[in-house]
Design an enzyme around this catalytic site. Structure first.
Site, PDB file in Angstrom:
ATOM      1  N   GLN A 296       0.817  -1.207   0.000  1.00 19.24           N
ATOM      2  CA  GLN A 296       0.000   0.000   0.000  1.00 19.24           C
ATOM      3  C   GLN A 296       0.863   1.274   0.000  1.00 19.24           C
ATOM      4  O   GLN A 296       2.055   1.227   0.327  1.00 19.24           O
ATOM      5  CB  GLN A 296      -0.888   0.020   1.241  1.00 19.24           C
ATOM      6  N   HIS A 297       0.217   2.385  -0.333  1.00 19.13           N
ATOM      7  CA  HIS A 297       0.675   3.764  -0.067  1.00 19.13           C
ATOM      8  C   HIS A 297       1.810   4.303  -0.948  1.00 19.13           C
ATOM      9  O   HIS A 297       1.996   5.520  -0.992  1.00 19.13           O
ATOM     10  CB  HIS A 297       1.148   3.956   1.385  1.00 19.13           C
TER      11      HIS A 297
ATOM     12  N   ASP B 296      -2.214  -4.847  -0.665  1.00 19.00           N
ATOM     13  CA  ASP B 296      -1.874  -6.225  -0.261  1.00 19.00           C
ATOM     14  C   ASP B 296      -2.701  -6.716   0.928  1.00 19.00           C
ATOM     15  O   ASP B 296      -3.118  -7.881   0.967  1.00 19.00           O
ATOM     16  CB  ASP B 296      -0.363  -6.413  -0.032  1.00 19.00           C
TER      17      ASP B 296
HETATM   18  O1  LIG Z   1       1.564   0.168   4.841  1.00 18.48           O
HETATM   19  C1  LIG Z   1       1.042  -0.908   5.031  1.00 18.48           C
HETATM   20  C2  LIG Z   1      -0.354  -1.007   5.523  1.00 18.48           C
HETATM   21  O2  LIG Z   1      -0.969   0.223   5.735  1.00 18.48           O
HETATM   22  C3  LIG Z   1       1.838  -2.164   4.770  1.00 18.48           C
HETATM   23  O3  LIG Z   1       1.173  -3.301   5.235  1.00 18.48           O
HETATM   24  C4  LIG Z   1       2.188  -2.261   3.288  1.00 18.48           C
HETATM   25  O4  LIG Z   1       1.010  -2.562   2.567  1.00 18.48           O
HETATM   26  C5  LIG Z   1       3.333  -3.217   3.039  1.00 18.48           C
HETATM   27  O5  LIG Z   1       2.992  -4.558   3.215  1.00 18.48           O
HETATM   28  P1  LIG Z   1       4.036  -5.778   3.317  1.00 18.48           P
HETATM   29  O6  LIG Z   1       5.026  -5.645   2.250  1.00 18.48           O
HETATM   30  O7  LIG Z   1       4.641  -5.741   4.675  1.00 18.48           O
HETATM   31  O8  LIG Z   1       3.169  -6.990   3.151  1.00 18.48           O
END
Ligand SMILES: O=C(CO)[C@@H](O)[C@H](O)COP(=O)(O)O
Ligand SMILES: Nc1ncnc2c1ncn2[C@@H]1O[C@H](COP(=O)(O)OP(=O)(O)O)[C@@H](O)[C@H]1O
Length: 460
Positions: free
Chosen positions: A69-70, A221
């Protein structure tokens, strides 16, 4: 048998699964690593996706991408990437986040409008950072996308850019309660309007790959994992990837004025309240490296120690921290004495410290009114036997570990199957059928000592 593919473009790697569209059974899968760092050129994700999917997608009828995300992907008027993407775990926009929160009238004002209080992870703060620190690059920006938006757009041959409400809800300029972009917030952050992807419906076909497979909208994700696990009311997922996340699917939008719980949307039309820490599975890898052991040996050491590690506490803020908001913090070990300074206790303190931060997130989740009757462990860190054994001593709910699998990618594949079927609801898959839950056996002193050490060290 129709085949569908799901792609998980996460922080450390790209995973591709190909599933039977009816049952969800995984037919084949592969992965390729991403480079380390919090600033990555999106071409690296494309190259990992291409490597991982080499020869894998033949005969696939539909595909979807779920992504970290983000992340801020900026493109110019020709669709070329302006600068490497800043990822969710890049904390350089922490001051921009503080400024934006103050300018709008404080945390409550943000939570009321977008369901979340932005911290450095959120795209909106990265746009402000870019406008302030790299004005020449900012001047070339014509549009902003998220990692999964950009990969979906590349898969479809760079046609219309689309996103979904799940991933859009992590930008800070799309409101889950309103179900619409808040262009005013984007302009507040960046100084002018730029293109954003159209928010597609949950099972809309947004394009076709060169080989003719349908492309579904994809999602973030964590939203992908919720789909892959088939999360139900009363379930909380606890994901131990690069990030640690704890989240649930809910019918109502969440607005947590404290900012601990982000009021995201999910990938189906509902909501996904979520708390996220910056330090999860890599706390285990870093501790194993420090002790000079592999991950299996770390498990053995941690399980040989008593709950509470004889008073040793690790505050695991190795990459700074997001929850609590401590972007500049470092990790620290507390309570060492000659009598307890043993590898077993350090290993146990690492597992307990990682889990205590997420237990606090779970408490915040239930404080917003989300019921948690069962916790499902997933992500790379859930493969650790010590994590599975120690979780019931920290988390105040029955804990289950579904079979180890790439649930984010499976969720993306399930969305692809949904788009392929054109049905009202996603297909029923039972990929995450879990065995019996371990009943909680909480040792309250562990969380209590962790909280008192954290307060003493960081004042929060
Ligand atoms: O920033 C967040 C949720 O807000 C994280 O969960 C990212 O989405 C990254 O995910 P992973 O790579 O750790 O699965
Ligand atoms: N058995 C294990 N014990 C502890 N950590 C593990 C184990 N297997 C994998 N990991 C860790 O899980 C992480 C990868 O998890 P993953 O969920 O794929 O992360 P991401 O989605 O953020 O890329 C890596 O840091 C890896 O070292």
């Amino acid at each position: 048998m129709a085949l569908v593919a799901g792609i998980d473009s996460s922080t450390q790697s790209c995973k591709v699964v190909v599933c039977d569209a009816d049952s969800g059974a995984v037919v084949r899968e592969a992965r390729a690593p991403h480079p380390d760092g919090t600033e990555i050129h999106p071409d690296e994700w494309w190259s990992a996706l291409t490597d991982a999917s080499e020869g894998l997608l033949d005969g696939v009828a539909a595909v979807a991408v779920a992504g970290q995300q983000h992340g801020m992907v900026t493109v110019d008027g020709d669709g070329e990437v302006v600068r490497p993407a800043l990822l969710w775990n890049d904390s350089r926009s922490a001051a921009a986040a503080d400024d934006l929160v103050t300018e709008l009238g404080g945390p409550k004002a943000w939570a009321d409008v977008i369901g979340s209080v932005p911290v450095a992870s959120f795209t909106v703060t990265k746009l402000r950072w870019l406008a302030e620190h790299e004005p020449e690059a900012a001047a070339r920006v014509a549009g902003v996308m998220l990692p999964h938006d950009w990969l979906t757009w590349r898969l479809g041959g760079r046609g219309e850019a689309t996103t979904d409400r799940g991933d859009a809800s992590g930008t800070g300029y799309w409101s889950p309660p309103e179900g619409a972009y808040r262009t005013d917030l984007l302009v507040r952050a960046f100084g002018r309007e730029i293109d954003v992807p159209r928010v597609a419906g949950p099972a809309e076909v947004v394009g076709r790959t060169p080989s003719g497979a349908l492309i579904a909208p994809g999602t973030g994700d964590n939203m992908g994992a919720a789909l892959g696990l088939g999360l139900r009311a009363g379930d909380a997922a606890l994901s131990l990837g690069t990030s640690g996340t704890v989240f649930a699917v809910n019918d109502q939008a969440t607005r947590d004025h404290s900012g601990t719980v982000a009021g995201f949307a999910d990938a189906t039309g509902r909501f996904l309240p979520l708390a996220c820490t910056l330090n999860a599975a890599r706390v285990l890898t870093a501790t194993a490296a420090m002790l000079g052991v592999d991950l299996a040996e770390l498990d053995t050491l941690a399980m040989a120690a008593e709950p509470g590690a004889e008073g040793v506490v690790l505050l695991p803020y190795l990459d700074g921290e997001r929850t609590p908001v401590l972007p500049d913090a470092a990790g620290s070990l507390h309570g060492l004495r000659r009598s307890n300074m043993r590898p077993e206790n350090i290993a146990r303190a690492a597992v307990e410290g990682m889990l205590c931060g997420l237990a606090d997130g779970m408490t915040a989740l239930t404080d917003t009114g989300v019921p948690v009757r069962r916790v499902l462990l997933l992500g790379g860190g859930a493969r650790s036997a010590a994590v599975r054994a120690i979780a019931p001593t920290i988390l105040d709910a029955p804990v289950v570990a579904p079979p180890a699998a790439e649930y984010v990618a499976i969720g993306a594949a399930r969305q692809a199957a949904w788009a392929l079927a054109g049905s009202e609801e996603p297909p029923v898959w039972d990929t995450a059928e879990a065995g019996p839950a371990a009943e909680p056996a909480v040792v309250p002193e562990v969380r209590e000592r962790y909280a008192s050490v954290r307060r003493a060290a960081h004042g929060v």
